[in-house]
Design an enzyme around this catalytic site. Structure first.
Site, short mmCIF file in Angstrom:
data_model
loop_
_atom_site.label_atom_id
_atom_site.label_comp_id
_atom_site.label_asym_id
_atom_site.label_seq_id
_atom_site.Cartn_x
_atom_site.Cartn_y
_atom_site.Cartn_z
N ASP A 173 130.63 -8.72 3.62
CA ASP A 173 131.08 -7.58 4.43
C ASP A 173 130.88 -6.27 3.67
O ASP A 173 131.11 -6.19 2.46
CB ASP A 173 132.56 -7.72 4.77
CG ASP A 173 132.79 -8.56 6.01
OD1 ASP A 173 131.94 -9.44 6.29
OD2 ASP A 173 133.82 -8.37 6.68
N ASP A 203 127.84 -5.04 16.65
CA ASP A 203 128.21 -6.43 16.40
C ASP A 203 129.49 -6.51 15.57
O ASP A 203 129.66 -5.78 14.60
CB ASP A 203 127.06 -7.12 15.66
CG ASP A 203 127.36 -8.56 15.33
OD1 ASP A 203 127.40 -9.38 16.28
OD2 ASP A 203 127.56 -8.87 14.14
N GLU A 210 139.70 -3.64 5.91
CA GLU A 210 140.66 -4.63 5.44
C GLU A 210 141.91 -3.90 4.94
O GLU A 210 141.80 -2.92 4.21
CB GLU A 210 140.09 -5.44 4.27
CG GLU A 210 138.78 -6.17 4.57
CD GLU A 210 137.58 -5.26 4.56
OE1 GLU A 210 136.64 -5.49 5.37
OE2 GLU A 210 137.57 -4.29 3.76
N GLU A 245 131.04 -5.26 20.67
CA GLU A 245 131.32 -6.69 20.69
C GLU A 245 132.67 -6.90 20.01
O GLU A 245 132.77 -7.00 18.79
CB GLU A 245 130.24 -7.49 19.95
CG GLU A 245 130.41 -8.99 20.16
CD GLU A 245 130.14 -9.84 18.93
OE1 GLU A 245 130.07 -11.07 19.06
OE2 GLU A 245 130.02 -9.28 17.82
N ASP A 311 125.35 -16.97 21.89
CA ASP A 311 126.42 -17.58 21.10
C ASP A 311 127.06 -18.72 21.89
O ASP A 311 126.69 -18.99 23.04
CB ASP A 311 127.48 -16.54 20.75
CG ASP A 311 127.04 -15.61 19.62
OD1 ASP A 311 126.17 -16.02 18.84
OD2 ASP A 311 127.56 -14.49 19.55
#
Length: 546
Positions: A173, A203, A210, A245, A311
């Site tokens: 990430d 996406d 975080e 998304e 997906d």
């Protein structure tokens, strides 16, 4: 040519394409951008006016291209930047817009940034990613790929630290607390929008930041960055699009629209599984309940609807009981499952029932939002559950009954994926060429349904109002705007049904079938009687008849 409508996405019908699986122009076994360009006339003929492309960037292709190693380069299997520019220009000549992927959340571990970051703690790229000396941080964040990952942290021997990843361990990430990362993404966005791309699908957008003590999803910092990114977009380009998304509940997705100053569109993930529940339970309630729980969105924004895509049919946004029910009804073979979802195409999910396929597409085209069609579903393609990962639904497009289903002239053993050989879905019969010759084929039905939707902007822009027949198997709703009033009424049952609907407010008007242009009897103050065959539906325009 393209219209100059800033809200073009409300009237769009999106055709989702995996370039690798669509058409091979040079015989190497891989679909490519020149091949897609050659098939633009087909997409236009079908009635789609927007194409959404899966990633085609430089990548090790460990995750279908979502593991990007260079955001500005085209993978050589697919072609070149010049090929992509030609494709864009040709699409625009046909009035087709193009949405590409902007993978904000992560890169491949083969990306130059990560390779530099792992070498040296003092590298400026070190802070492009999220590192830790312990794997105990952010313990409240869920693991998304439960089939393959046991932790969101992976130890990197070269770096001597753990790196953070919400998806596969080969996809570290990015660190959005670093302003340099934010600027890098703006520069990448500018590169593709300057080429002429019309929209970008953002996406995995809920996972950008975080914070300790949270689940690391939908954080305020994410929305602050999206507003900044949207402002950058609006200042530099016109009539462009962000599609979020965000696989979340509707109330959690609503903030991604902001006040019309974040994303223009977002997927409505929870609707999809409930369409399948309603079909199997033969009741309208699952559909009505989830749409009634859906909050209002800004007038400039739009939901995206789909039945299937590249997906798995995700089952994250259902209860445990509903998930068990869906697995039992649609994926009894464990090979049909992956992560928290089902990896099957539309036709196999619906037992190849033409009536069910038509009904589900009729709902896709008439419920609020912009519909997405996954390549091959317009001809009822099958899948291959014996292939790994999500490749079950990414097999080559079936163009004809010729070798390799007309997808490629290569040796069959050189194909990127094997052609579907299931005897229920044989490519010799389930292909574009065959169905183009047959006026009663699914392909021609899809083309007609899309033509009707394109004729009535109310489907993309109008309001929805549910009606409540006594028969629980009948779903009925009105789509209304200043110009049109459309009654959609559908039988969710596999048996013939009858019902009455109170249409007295429209007394004196006639229901006119949008497919056959046939006027039904005049509406009066009395309940209106309808009868249905199994999985039957009607689209009626309520209007006067000369």
């Amino acid at each position: 040519m393209l219209t100059n409508d800033p809200f073009w996405y409300k009237d769009a019908i999106i055709y989702q394409v995996s370039i690798r699986s669509f058409f091979d122009s040079n015989g190497d076994g891989n679909g490519d951008i020149p091949g897609l360009t050659q098939k633009l006339d087909y997409i236009s003929w079908l009635g789609a006016n927007t194409i959404w492309l899966l990633p085609f960037y430089q990548s090790p292709l460990k995750d279908g291209g979502y593991d990007i190693s260079d955001f500005r380069q085209v993978h050589p299997d697919f072609g070149t930047i010049d090929d992509f520019q030609i494709f864009l220009d040709e699409a625009h000549k046909r009035g087709i817009r193009v949405i590409t992927e902007l993978i904000l959340n992560h890169t491949s571990d083969q990306h130059f940034w990560f390779q530099e970051a792992r070498k040296d703690r003092n590298s400026p790229y070190r802070d492009y990613y999220v590192w830790s000396d312990t794997d105990a941080r952010y313990s409240d964040a869920r693991i998304i790929f439960t089939d393959t990952e046991r932790s969101n942290w992976t130890w990197d021997h070269d770096a001597g630290q753990y790196f953070w990843h919400r998806f596969f361990s080969h996809q570290p990430d990015l660190n959005y607390d670093n302003p340099c990362v934010q600027q890098e993404m703006k520069d990448i966005l500018a590169f593709w929008f300057d080429m002429g791309v019309d929209g970008m699908r953002l996406d995995a957008v809920p996972y950008l930041y975080e914070r300790e003590g949270t689940n690391c999803e939908n954080l305020p910092e994410t929305h602050a960055f999206l507003k900044e990114l949207r402002s950058f977009l609006d200042e530099n380009w016109e009539n462009r699009l962000f599609l979020a998304e965000a696989n979340q509940w509707p109330d959690d997705v609503r903030p991604y629209f902001g006040d019309g100053d974040e994303c223009h569109m977002a997927y409505h993930f929870p609707v999809m599984p409930r369409l399948y529940i309603a079909l199997r339970k033969e009741q309208r309630r699952p559909i009505v309940d989830i749409l009634c729980q859906t909050p209002d969105i800004p007038p400039s924004c739009q939901w995206c609807m789909f039945l299937r895509n590249h997906d798995e049919l995700t089952l994250e946004m259902v209860s445990d009981d509903e998930r068990d029910y869906l697995y039992n009804e649609y994926a009894r073979d464990p090979r049909m499952r992956i992560n928290i979802g089902i990896r099957r195409r539309l036709a196999p999910l619906l037992d190849n029932s033409r009536r069910r396929i038509e009904l589900m597409n009729a709902l896709l085209f008439s419920l609020p939002g912009t519909p997405i069609i996954y390549y091959g579903d317009e001809i009822g393609m099958g899948d291959n559950i014996y292939l790994g990962d999500r490749d079950a639904v990414r097999t080559p497009m079936q163009w004809s009954g010729d070798r390799n289903a007309g997808f490629s002239r290569c040796d069959p053993q050189a194909l990127c994926q094997p052609i579907v050989r299931d005897p229920i879905y044989p490519y010799e019969a389930v292909n574009v060429e065959t169905q183009e010759r047959l006026p009663t084929s699914l392909l021609w039905w899809m083309k007609r349904a899309m033509a009707v939707r394109n004729e009535y902007p109310v489907f993309g822009r109008g309001s929805i109002r549910f009606l409540h027949p006594e028969n629980e198997s009948i779903l009925a709703f009105l789509r209304e705007d200043a110009d049109s009033r459309i009654l959609v009424i559908a039988n969710m049952s596999r048996f013939a049904q009858a019902t009455t609907v109170d249409l007295s407010e429209f007394a004196g008007l006639y229901p006119v079938d949008l497919f056959g242009r046939v006027a039904f009897p005049e509406i009066t103050e009395y309940p209106y009687q309808f009868t249905f065959g199994p999985h039957n539906f009607f689209w009626f325009e309520l209007r006067s008849v000369d």
